[in-house]
Write a protein that holds these residues in place. Structure first.
Motif, PDB file in Angstrom:
ATOM      1  N   MET A 222       0.848  -1.183   0.000  1.00 19.36           N
ATOM      2  CA  MET A 222       0.000   0.000   0.000  1.00 19.36           C
ATOM      3  C   MET A 222       0.890   1.242   0.000  1.00 19.36           C
ATOM      4  SD  MET A 222      -1.338   0.202   3.974  1.00 19.36           S
ATOM      5  CE  MET A 222      -1.985   1.858   3.746  1.00 19.36           C
ATOM      6  N   MET A 223       0.264   2.406  -0.165  1.00 15.32           N
ATOM      7  CA  MET A 223       0.999   3.673  -0.209  1.00 15.32           C
ATOM      8  C   MET A 223       2.149   3.602  -1.210  1.00 15.32           C
ATOM      9  SD  MET A 223       1.029   4.978   3.757  1.00 15.32           S
ATOM     10  CE  MET A 223      -0.516   5.469   4.557  1.00 15.32           C
ATOM     11  N   PHE A 224       1.801   3.148  -2.413  1.00 17.60           N
ATOM     12  CA  PHE A 224       2.755   3.079  -3.516  1.00 17.60           C
ATOM     13  C   PHE A 224       3.944   2.175  -3.181  1.00 17.60           C
ATOM     14  CE2 PHE A 224       0.866   7.363  -3.249  1.00 17.60           C
ATOM     15  CZ  PHE A 224       0.025   7.280  -4.356  1.00 17.60           C
ATOM     16  N   GLY A 225       3.665   1.091  -2.443  1.00 20.47           N
ATOM     17  CA  GLY A 225       4.687   0.113  -2.118  1.00 20.47           C
ATOM     18  C   GLY A 225       5.578   0.474  -0.954  1.00 20.47           C
ATOM     19  N   ARG A 226       5.285   1.573  -0.255  1.00 17.26           N
ATOM     20  CA  ARG A 226       6.137   2.002   0.855  1.00 17.26           C
ATOM     21  C   ARG A 226       5.895   1.214   2.131  1.00 17.26           C
ATOM     22  NH1 ARG A 226       5.522   8.577   0.017  1.00 17.26           N
ATOM     23  NH2 ARG A 226       6.559   8.666  -2.022  1.00 17.26           N
ATOM     24  N   THR A 227       4.746   0.574   2.243  1.00 19.74           N
ATOM     25  CA  THR A 227       4.443  -0.220   3.422  1.00 19.74           C
ATOM     26  C   THR A 227       3.440  -1.300   3.027  1.00 19.74           C
ATOM     27  OG1 THR A 227       3.757  -0.126   5.761  1.00 19.74           O
ATOM     28  CG2 THR A 227       2.551   1.267   4.201  1.00 19.74           C
ATOM     29  N   THR A 228       3.022  -2.108   3.990  1.00 22.97           N
ATOM     30  CA  THR A 228       2.088  -3.203   3.717  1.00 22.97           C
ATOM     31  C   THR A 228       0.985  -3.200   4.776  1.00 22.97           C
ATOM     32  OG1 THR A 228       3.363  -4.788   5.051  1.00 22.97           O
ATOM     33  CG2 THR A 228       3.888  -4.643   2.692  1.00 22.97           C
ATOM     34  N   TYR A 229      -0.079  -3.944   4.476  1.00 24.60           N
ATOM     35  CA  TYR A 229      -1.210  -4.057   5.403  1.00 24.60           C
ATOM     36  C   TYR A 229      -1.690  -5.501   5.413  1.00 24.60           C
ATOM     37  CZ  TYR A 229      -5.358  -2.570   7.993  1.00 24.60           C
ATOM     38  OH  TYR A 229      -6.312  -2.396   8.970  1.00 24.60           O
ATOM     39  N   ASN A 230      -2.022  -5.990   6.590  1.00 21.97           N
ATOM     40  CA  ASN A 230      -2.497  -7.372   6.717  1.00 21.97           C
ATOM     41  C   ASN A 230      -4.008  -7.419   6.520  1.00 21.97           C
ATOM     42  OD1 ASN A 230       0.001  -8.547   7.132  1.00 21.97           O
ATOM     43  ND2 ASN A 230      -0.091  -8.303   9.349  1.00 21.97           N
ATOM     44  N   HIS A 231      -4.398  -7.436   5.273  1.00 26.96           N
ATOM     45  CA  HIS A 231      -5.817  -7.510   4.930  1.00 26.96           C
ATOM     46  C   HIS A 231      -6.317  -8.948   5.032  1.00 26.96           C
ATOM     47  CE1 HIS A 231      -9.593  -7.087   2.807  1.00 26.96           C
ATOM     48  NE2 HIS A 231      -9.212  -8.006   1.934  1.00 26.96           N
ATOM     49  N   THR A 232      -7.591  -9.077   5.409  1.00 27.06           N
ATOM     50  CA  THR A 232      -8.261 -10.363   5.381  1.00 27.06           C
ATOM     51  C   THR A 232      -9.696 -10.153   4.930  1.00 27.06           C
ATOM     52  OG1 THR A 232      -9.120 -12.194   6.727  1.00 27.06           O
ATOM     53  CG2 THR A 232      -8.743 -10.109   7.861  1.00 27.06           C
ATOM     54  N   ALA A 233     -10.225 -11.116   4.212  1.00 31.90           N
ATOM     55  CA  ALA A 233     -11.617 -11.020   3.770  1.00 31.90           C
ATOM     56  C   ALA A 233     -12.597 -11.276   4.908  1.00 31.90           C
ATOM     57  CB  ALA A 233     -11.865 -12.019   2.638  1.00 31.90           C
TER      58      ALA A 233
END
Length: 302
Positions: A222-233
């Motif tokens: 996320m944020m143009f590849g600057r960080t990540t997020y632990n998404h879940t459905a």
């Protein structure tokens, strides 16, 4: 050293059968303790029919989630006299030499909380869960990067909790048991951070391998590849993650990190993967955690 495995399971009988068969092949285990979280798929009946003096099982009265299962199982192993406890979910699969390699480094280096490299079962050249290397912001996704970053076969201060991790009895007696009220998501991180705060020697043993089914949503850029997020459905998993991560960050990292997490959540569900309804859900979860209410996840149980 008395080494006991603790396996927490809920309604994944086929995967549990595969894991138990693997653990039965590992001679270094004194006992295999299976905590059944009130499964409804025949797990209890299958466990009751096994003829193995090393294997014991207990079926809980209700589903307490992974947090409740590991709270129960780790306490059980300590009461049974284990010196070292090997913790894992039902969907993992350790390599045959995984325990031996962990024990070798645990004894050689005085590790109190150590674990294997957790590999994606679908592609063992990649990590199942991305890890942030110590001393910076770099996140790695594959084994080649982990091996390159290792020092004498270890990644210090990094471990993927409750996926084939080895914990000493002395550490459990020092810091207590996992927070059972967390239900799922974040209980493992909280236990790791608690151990680190207590000065425990933590490391990943790179040559020890543990397979786990991968999900593409964990560590979503996320944020143009600057960080990540632990998404879940899953709304259940997200509710617990938002609640528990807020508490973990407040307790161990401070309010600035809580604010950054909330900002990431809003950004992610507005721009990266638009799901605006997730934002008020996240806010309710965080508020519940901050006021000590650990009942809200129940509305999402099926």
């Amino acid at each position: 050293m008395r080494v006991q495995a603790v396996v927490v399971t809920f309604n994944r009988l086929a995967m549990l059968q595969r894991l138990v068969a693997r653990l039965q092949e590992i001679a270094g285990l004194e006992r295999i303790l299976v905590v059944d979280n009130a499964s409804t798929d025949g797990t209890g009946e299958w466990l009751a029919g096994l003829d193995d003096e090393r294997l014991r099982h207990e079926t809980l009265a209700a589903n307490t989630g992974g947090a409740g299962g590991f709270h129960h199982g780790l306490g059980w192993a300590v009461r049974e006299g284990a010196d070292l406890v090997w913790l894992m979910d039902d969907d993992g699969l350790p390599a045959l030499d995984c325990l031996d390699l962990l024990l070798e480094r645990q004894q050689r280096d005085g590790l109190e909380f150590c674990g294997p490299a957790v590999l994606a079962e679908q592609d063992p050249s990649r990590l199942c869960f991305p890890i942030r290397l110590p001393g910076g912001t770099r996140v790695v996704h594959d084994m080649a990067a982990v091996e390159a970053a290792a020092r004498e076969g270890l990644i210090d201060d990094v471990v993927i909790p409750f996926n084939g991790v080895l914990v000493t009895r002395e550490l459990v007696e020092r810091i207590g048991l996992p927070r059972e009220e967390f239900f799922i998501w974040g209980d493992d991180v909280e236990y790791l951070w608690r151990a680190q705060r207590a000065g425990a020697r933590v490391a990943t043993v790179v040559d020890a391998h543990f397979l786990h089914p991968a999900t593409d949503d964990l560590g979503t850029p996320m944020m143009f590849g600057r960080t990540t997020y632990n998404h879940t459905a899953s709304d259940l998993k997200h509710y617990c993650m938002a609640r528990n991560n807020t508490l973990n960050l407040r307790t161990y990292r401070g309010w600035l990190h809580v604010l950054l997490f909330w900002l990431k959540t809003v950004w992610f569900y507005l721009f990266t993967k638009p799901q605006p309804a997730r934002i008020p859900l996240s806010a309710r979860a965080a508020a519940a955690g901050l006021r000590g209410d650990f009942t809200g996840h129940r509305r999402y149980l099926t």
